[in-house]
Design a protein around this motif. Structure first.
Motif, PDB file in Angstrom:
ATOM      1  N   ASN A 250       0.779  -1.237   0.000  1.00 46.50           N
ATOM      2  CA  ASN A 250       0.000   0.000   0.000  1.00 46.50           C
ATOM      3  C   ASN A 250       0.809   1.285   0.000  1.00 46.50           C
ATOM      4  N   VAL A 251       2.151   1.170   0.027  1.00 49.67           N
ATOM      5  CA  VAL A 251       3.005   2.353   0.167  1.00 49.67           C
ATOM      6  C   VAL A 251       4.198   2.242  -0.771  1.00 49.67           C
ATOM      7  N   LEU A 252       4.627   3.386  -1.295  1.00 47.00           N
ATOM      8  CA  LEU A 252       5.814   3.449  -2.140  1.00 47.00           C
ATOM      9  C   LEU A 252       6.719   4.575  -1.648  1.00 47.00           C
ATOM     10  N   ALA A 253       8.003   4.262  -1.471  1.00 39.71           N
ATOM     11  CA  ALA A 253       9.012   5.275  -1.164  1.00 39.71           C
ATOM     12  C   ALA A 253      10.036   5.239  -2.295  1.00 39.71           C
ATOM     13  N   TYR A 254      10.381   6.407  -2.804  1.00 42.11           N
ATOM     14  CA  TYR A 254      11.301   6.465  -3.942  1.00 42.11           C
ATOM     15  C   TYR A 254      12.094   7.772  -3.913  1.00 42.11           C
ATOM     16  N   HIS A 255      13.198   7.786  -4.651  1.00 38.62           N
ATOM     17  CA  HIS A 255      14.012   9.001  -4.755  1.00 38.62           C
ATOM     18  C   HIS A 255      13.240  10.047  -5.562  1.00 38.62           C
ATOM     19  N   HIS A 256      13.165  11.250  -5.026  1.00 38.70           N
ATOM     20  CA  HIS A 256      12.438  12.354  -5.665  1.00 38.70           C
ATOM     21  C   HIS A 256      12.936  12.520  -7.103  1.00 38.70           C
ATOM     22  N   THR A 257      12.027  12.782  -8.021  1.00 41.90           N
ATOM     23  CA  THR A 257      12.402  12.921  -9.429  1.00 41.90           C
ATOM     24  C   THR A 257      13.126  14.237  -9.706  1.00 41.90           C
ATOM     25  N   LYS A 258      12.904  15.247  -8.869  1.00 42.83           N
ATOM     26  CA  LYS A 258      13.598  16.542  -8.976  1.00 42.83           C
ATOM     27  C   LYS A 258      13.991  16.972  -7.568  1.00 42.83           C
ATOM     28  N   PRO A 259      15.044  16.351  -7.025  1.00 44.00           N
ATOM     29  CA  PRO A 259      15.382  16.559  -5.617  1.00 44.00           C
ATOM     30  C   PRO A 259      15.728  18.005  -5.260  1.00 44.00           C
ATOM     31  N   PHE A 260      15.298  18.382  -4.059  1.00 43.58           N
ATOM     32  CA  PHE A 260      15.611  19.696  -3.502  1.00 43.58           C
ATOM     33  C   PHE A 260      16.737  19.594  -2.482  1.00 43.58           C
ATOM     34  N   TYR A 261      17.138  18.363  -2.133  1.00 41.36           N
ATOM     35  CA  TYR A 261      18.180  18.092  -1.139  1.00 41.36           C
ATOM     36  C   TYR A 261      19.113  17.022  -1.683  1.00 41.36           C
ATOM     37  N   PRO A 262      20.348  16.925  -1.160  1.00 38.35           N
ATOM     38  CA  PRO A 262      21.265  15.878  -1.617  1.00 38.35           C
ATOM     39  C   PRO A 262      20.667  14.471  -1.472  1.00 38.35           C
TER      40      PRO A 262
ATOM     41  N   HIS B 101      16.894  12.959  -1.031  1.00 39.40           N
ATOM     42  CA  HIS B 101      15.490  13.398  -1.050  1.00 39.40           C
ATOM     43  C   HIS B 101      14.615  12.231  -1.500  1.00 39.40           C
ATOM     44  N   ILE B 102      13.942  11.634  -0.531  1.00 40.01           N
ATOM     45  CA  ILE B 102      13.082  10.478  -0.779  1.00 40.01           C
ATOM     46  C   ILE B 102      11.646  10.870  -0.462  1.00 40.01           C
ATOM     47  N   VAL B 103      10.718  10.406  -1.275  1.00 43.79           N
ATOM     48  CA  VAL B 103       9.295  10.684  -1.076  1.00 43.79           C
ATOM     49  C   VAL B 103       8.596   9.375  -0.724  1.00 43.79           C
ATOM     50  N   ALA B 104       7.694   9.425   0.262  1.00 45.08           N
ATOM     51  CA  ALA B 104       6.885   8.259   0.625  1.00 45.08           C
ATOM     52  C   ALA B 104       5.420   8.613   0.429  1.00 45.08           C
ATOM     53  N   ILE B 105       4.704   7.745  -0.297  1.00 48.47           N
ATOM     54  CA  ILE B 105       3.293   8.011  -0.618  1.00 48.47           C
ATOM     55  C   ILE B 105       2.437   6.772  -0.396  1.00 48.47           C
ATOM     56  N   PRO B 106       1.188   6.983  -0.012  1.00 46.14           N
ATOM     57  CA  PRO B 106       0.260   5.854  -0.024  1.00 46.14           C
ATOM     58  C   PRO B 106      -0.159   5.599  -1.470  1.00 46.14           C
ATOM     59  N   LYS B 107      -0.428   4.356  -1.813  1.00 45.44           N
ATOM     60  CA  LYS B 107      -0.885   4.046  -3.166  1.00 45.44           C
ATOM     61  C   LYS B 107      -2.351   4.417  -3.359  1.00 45.44           C
ATOM     62  N   LYS B 108      -3.062   4.571  -2.256  1.00 40.30           N
ATOM     63  CA  LYS B 108      -4.446   5.053  -2.301  1.00 40.30           C
ATOM     64  C   LYS B 108      -4.423   6.580  -2.342  1.00 40.30           C
ATOM     65  N   HIS B 109      -5.307   7.162  -3.138  1.00 41.37           N
ATOM     66  CA  HIS B 109      -5.364   8.621  -3.189  1.00 41.37           C
ATOM     67  C   HIS B 109      -5.974   9.175  -1.899  1.00 41.37           C
ATOM     68  N   ILE B 110      -5.178   9.951  -1.194  1.00 44.08           N
ATOM     69  CA  ILE B 110      -5.613  10.712  -0.022  1.00 44.08           C
ATOM     70  C   ILE B 110      -5.070  12.111  -0.256  1.00 44.08           C
ATOM     71  N   PRO B 111      -5.932  13.131  -0.302  1.00 48.26           N
ATOM     72  CA  PRO B 111      -5.469  14.473  -0.659  1.00 48.26           C
ATOM     73  C   PRO B 111      -4.392  15.066   0.249  1.00 48.26           C
ATOM     74  N   SER B 112      -4.495  14.886   1.572  1.00 51.08           N
ATOM     75  CA  SER B 112      -3.481  15.457   2.469  1.00 51.08           C
ATOM     76  C   SER B 112      -3.617  14.879   3.865  1.00 51.08           C
ATOM     77  N   LEU B 113      -2.698  15.249   4.725  1.00 52.06           N
ATOM     78  CA  LEU B 113      -2.720  14.795   6.105  1.00 52.06           C
ATOM     79  C   LEU B 113      -4.026  15.162   6.799  1.00 52.06           C
ATOM     80  N   ILE B 114      -4.548  16.336   6.515  1.00 51.32           N
ATOM     81  CA  ILE B 114      -5.749  16.789   7.227  1.00 51.32           C
ATOM     82  C   ILE B 114      -7.044  16.225   6.655  1.00 51.32           C
ATOM     83  N   THR B 115      -6.955  15.477   5.568  1.00 53.36           N
ATOM     84  CA  THR B 115      -8.157  14.834   5.026  1.00 53.36           C
ATOM     85  C   THR B 115      -8.216  13.346   5.360  1.00 53.36           C
TER      86      THR B 115
END
Length: 110
Positions: free
Chosen positions: A26-38, A40-54
């Motif tokens: 249910n989760v994917l973590a991967y290296h950012h496609t356009k990193p802002f830091y040396p 930079h890894i992004v972790a996302i749920p595979k289910k669409h959830i708009p944001s933390l507060i939703t």
């Protein structure tokens, strides 16, 4: 400019290839496609959830799985670099309207 939901539209659909760090059912973590830091890894749920507060109560198990992935990735980044930051953005700071967390190390690039 980013699409409304880069993660569903590009990453999870397979249109944009990513360098995976850790993946669960249910989760994917991967290296950012356009990193802002040396590091930079992004972790996302595979289910669409708009944001933390939703997040809803029905998302609790998914959130736990997401946090477990973030913890594993953050532990690895910290072991390799001595520190890391775990960041999520909300409101106008959140360009892509899909819950995601950044696991980063180092000073911002540029």
């Amino acid at each position: 400019m980013m699409t409304e939901d880069f993660y569903c539209d590009e990453v999870l659909s397979g249109k944009t290839e990513v360098n995976k760090v850790l993946e669960t059912e249910n989760v994917l973590a991967y290296h950012h496609t356009k990193p802002f830091y040396p590091v930079h890894i992004v972790a996302i749920p595979k289910k669409h959830i708009p944001s933390l507060i939703t997040l809803e109560e029905t998302d609790n198990e998914l959130l736990i799985e997401l946090m477990e992935v973030i913890k594993k990735v953050a532990t690895k980044v910290t072991e390799e670099n001595g520190a890391c930051r775990v960041i999520t953005n909300l409101g106008k700071y959140q360009e892509s309207k899909h819950l995601h967390w950044h696991i980063v190390f180092g000073k911002p690039l540029k």
